[in-house]
Enzyme design. Structure first.
Site: not given
Ligand code: ADP
Ligand code: ZN
Ligand code: MG
Length: 619
Positions: A195, A197, A199-200, A202, A419, A422, A495
């Protein structure tokens, strides 16, 4: 730099310089180096009291008289193969001695500064902190302390429900590995979180460990790249050895792409060998263990396309979990998580904040609330107000726009209608797969939105009517733009290339053109639908006439399809507007909801949704 003690090149330079300097300081400062002949002349002149003849140096101690006349403490010279010096010394009555093991003296003279250096080194290490030791260099204990309890749970992550659901199974397994093993259930070995960067990813990996209550070993792929050859592989070996002892546990490799870029894809700088060795070691370790012991390997990447395909093979990272950008509801949930520790003014409505932050990922949202709290503190407020949040949003949006990640309102409208086009065509024509999901959340470069269709059954044979419907769906986006905005954007490029692929196959491969008849003009494998290969028009087999006829037929099919779609969308303009409006409001529409909208605006047109394999038609 990590907590790992590393020998950077700078260190080495400093050490060598220090060594040379110390050697100089402690060395024969008082001595004077002269030539062999000059030394001999000094003996001849009676200025030398004593000679020490070694293999690599001759040391001559001046007589008191010579000292008084300004001679140094001693002279040194490099010996030559000449017995004459001994004879001369005998003759002049100079005391002389040989030194057999000149090596020992040399070593001793080296040891002095080394000792001093060691003292300095130890002092420096002390200052760097107790956990560091150069002696663990090449081993990795220092960095490999598993986190016993990450303290993170799924409650700390929001807006990633689908990923959580998939990971729940891993948690179950880690809690009771024996149960799974007894039942012979197939246990995943490697799970890849994919996913964008922030997005959570880690966070989720740590949450899995936290939920299961198991130790969490983590390493970052980028750490390997800076290391000396062989160290990375050794660390991987260590990592697995330690994890086996602590099972059940999780090994997490963050930024897997840094370590596991497909061979030959790296930059021009060195470090390839190291990366390759580390990668190979990782593959060896992954192949070599049985997941039933209770060790799960997780990894995260935002560039899955860069990964070495060897890593994705069965038995390695064969399970992929998508951690996607959150939609509006997801953003609201994430904001709620991060608002826990912040004193918000009562008027703050997180739903409104979520609505104003399309394209933000979890990390951006966390950052947003933090920034707002800082702004509130700076103006001396007691609570974080909506104004603070708005100001913080503006700042972050400006930053993100620089990175080209957000689309503006106008673009969003265009994408929404595209969209919607489509989706509406897909629901209206007879043979298209029902729509599963429409989204205008931008993802990656190039795809601004997407409409996802689920086939109701797997298909191997397609009729002419089905292919025509497919073409219609693909054209739907572009035609909708044309009807609504009276112009066409560049967003339909993908498309269009798929449309021409399908049309050309109809004409040239499947013999579906009336004027050309059932002749295959191209011999190709049948599963090319959707592929982007180009036809080789230079092939000499067809005459110029045939080629022109093919072009005309392709043209005709596309034109007719376009006309058909134009009619359809003009007739269902109400529904088109309604879908686009809902998209602009919510960013994502599920199949059920689409059917609802259609039943309101174009009765009888809504159809059921399917299961099975997913086909996406990206914008
Ligand atoms: P990634 O590893 O995908 O780049 P991280 O997990 O390092 O992202 O996310 C960095 C910080 O952003 C997390 O420590 C958290 O505080 C916040 N964060 C990211 N995604 C979420 C989520 N889905 N829900 C809550 N907090 C999030
Ligand atoms: Zn399209
Ligand atoms: Mg990360």
């Amino acid at each position: 730099m990590g907590r790992y003690a590393r020998l950077s090149p700078l260190y080495i330079v400093v050490i060598v310089l220090g060594f040379l300097g110390l050697n100089y300081l402690l060395g024969d400062r008082a001595g004077e180096e002269i030539s062999y002949s000059a030394l001999k002349a000094k003996v001849e002149a009676g200025e030398v009291a004593k000679l020490t003849i070694g293999e690599s140096t001759i040391v001559a101690v001046p007589t008191d008289g010579a000292r008084a006349a300004g001679a140094p403490e001693r002279w040194t010279a490099v010996p030559v193969d000449d017995p004459g010096l001994i004879e001369l010394a005998e003759e002049k009555g100079v005391e002389y001695e040989g030194r057999v093991s000149s090596g020992l003296g040399w070593i001793l003279s080296m040891l002095r500064p080394l000792g001093l250096l060691l003292v300095v080194w130890i002092y420096l290490l002390r200052r760097m902190g107790p956990s560091q030791s150069v002696m663990t260099f090449g081993k990795s204990q220092a960095r490999l302390q598993a986190e016993g309890d990450t303290g993170v749970t799924f409650g700390d992550a929001a807006g990633v429900d689908e990923a959580e659901e998939e990971l729940q199974e891993v948690v179950e397994f880690l809690k009771r590995p024996d149960k799974f093993a007894r039942l012979g259930a197939k246990i995943p070995k490697g799970i890849l979180l994919v996913g964008p960067p922030g997005t959570g990813k880690t966070l989720l990996a740590r949450a899995v460990a936290g939920e299961a209550g198991v130790p969490f070993f983590s390493l970052s792929g980028s750490e390997f790249v800076e290391m000396f050859v062989g160290v990375g592989a050794a660390r991987v070996r260590d990592l697995f050895a330690q994890a086996m002892q602590k099972a059940p546990c999780i090994i997490f490799i963050d930024e897997l792409d840094a370590l596991a870029k497909a061979r030959g894809l790296g930059g021009p700088v060195g470090g390839h060998d190291e990366r390759e060795q580390t990668l190979n070691q990782l593959l060896v370790e992954m192949d070599g263990f049985d997941p039933r012991v209770g060790v799960i390997i997780m990894a995260a990447t935002n560039r899955p396309e860069l990964l070495d395909p060897a890593l994705l093979r069965a038995g390695r990272f064969d399970r992929h979990v998508l951690v996607d950008r959150p939609d509006m509801k997801g953003r609201q949930a994430i904001l709620a998580v991060h608002a826990r520790g912040i004193r918000l003014a009562p008027e703050v409505d997180l739903e409104v904040v979520a609505r104003r932050t399309p394209g933000f990922v979890g990390a951006d949202l966390a950052n947003l609330l933090n920034e707002a709290a800082l702004l509130a503190a700076r103006r001396g407020g007691h609570q974080v107000t909506m104004d603070d949040i708005d100001d913080a949003t503006d700042r972050i949006v400006a930053g993100l726009e620089k990175k080209n990640r957000l689309i503006n309102e106008d673009e969003k409208r265009i994408v929404a209608f595209h969209e919607a086009g489509h989706a509406l065509v897909a629901q209206c024509v007879e043979h298209a797969d029902p729509v599963h999901k429409i989204s205008i959340i931008p993802r990656g470069i190039g795809a601004l939105g997407y409409t996802q269709q689920l086939p109701t059954e797997d298909r191997y044979l397609l009729t002419r009517a089905e292919l025509l419907d497919r073409i219609a769906v693909l054209l739907g986006g572009r035609v909708a733009e044309e009807i609504v905005f009276n112009e066409i954007s560049t967003g339909a490029q993908n498309d269009l290339s798929r449309v021409s692929d399908i049309t050309r196959s109809m004409v040239m491969e499947y013999g579906m053109s009336e004027s050309l008849g059932p002749i295959a003009y191209e011999n190709r494998t049948p599963n090319m639908l959707g592929s982007r290969q180009r036809f080789d028009m230079e092939r000499p087999e067809h005459s110029e006439e045939t080629r022109q006829e093919i072009d005309r037929e392709v043209r005709r099919i596309v034109d007719e399809s376009q006309e058909r779609v134009r009619e359809l969308l003009t007739k269902e303009r109400d529904a088109l507007d309604a879908i686009a409006a809902r998209l602009l409001e919510k960013e994502v529409i599920e199949g059920d909801e689409l059917i609802e909208i259609l039943q309101k605006h174009a009765p009888k047109k809504g159809r059921g949704r399917g299961r099975a394999r997913t086909v996406s038609s990206r914008s």
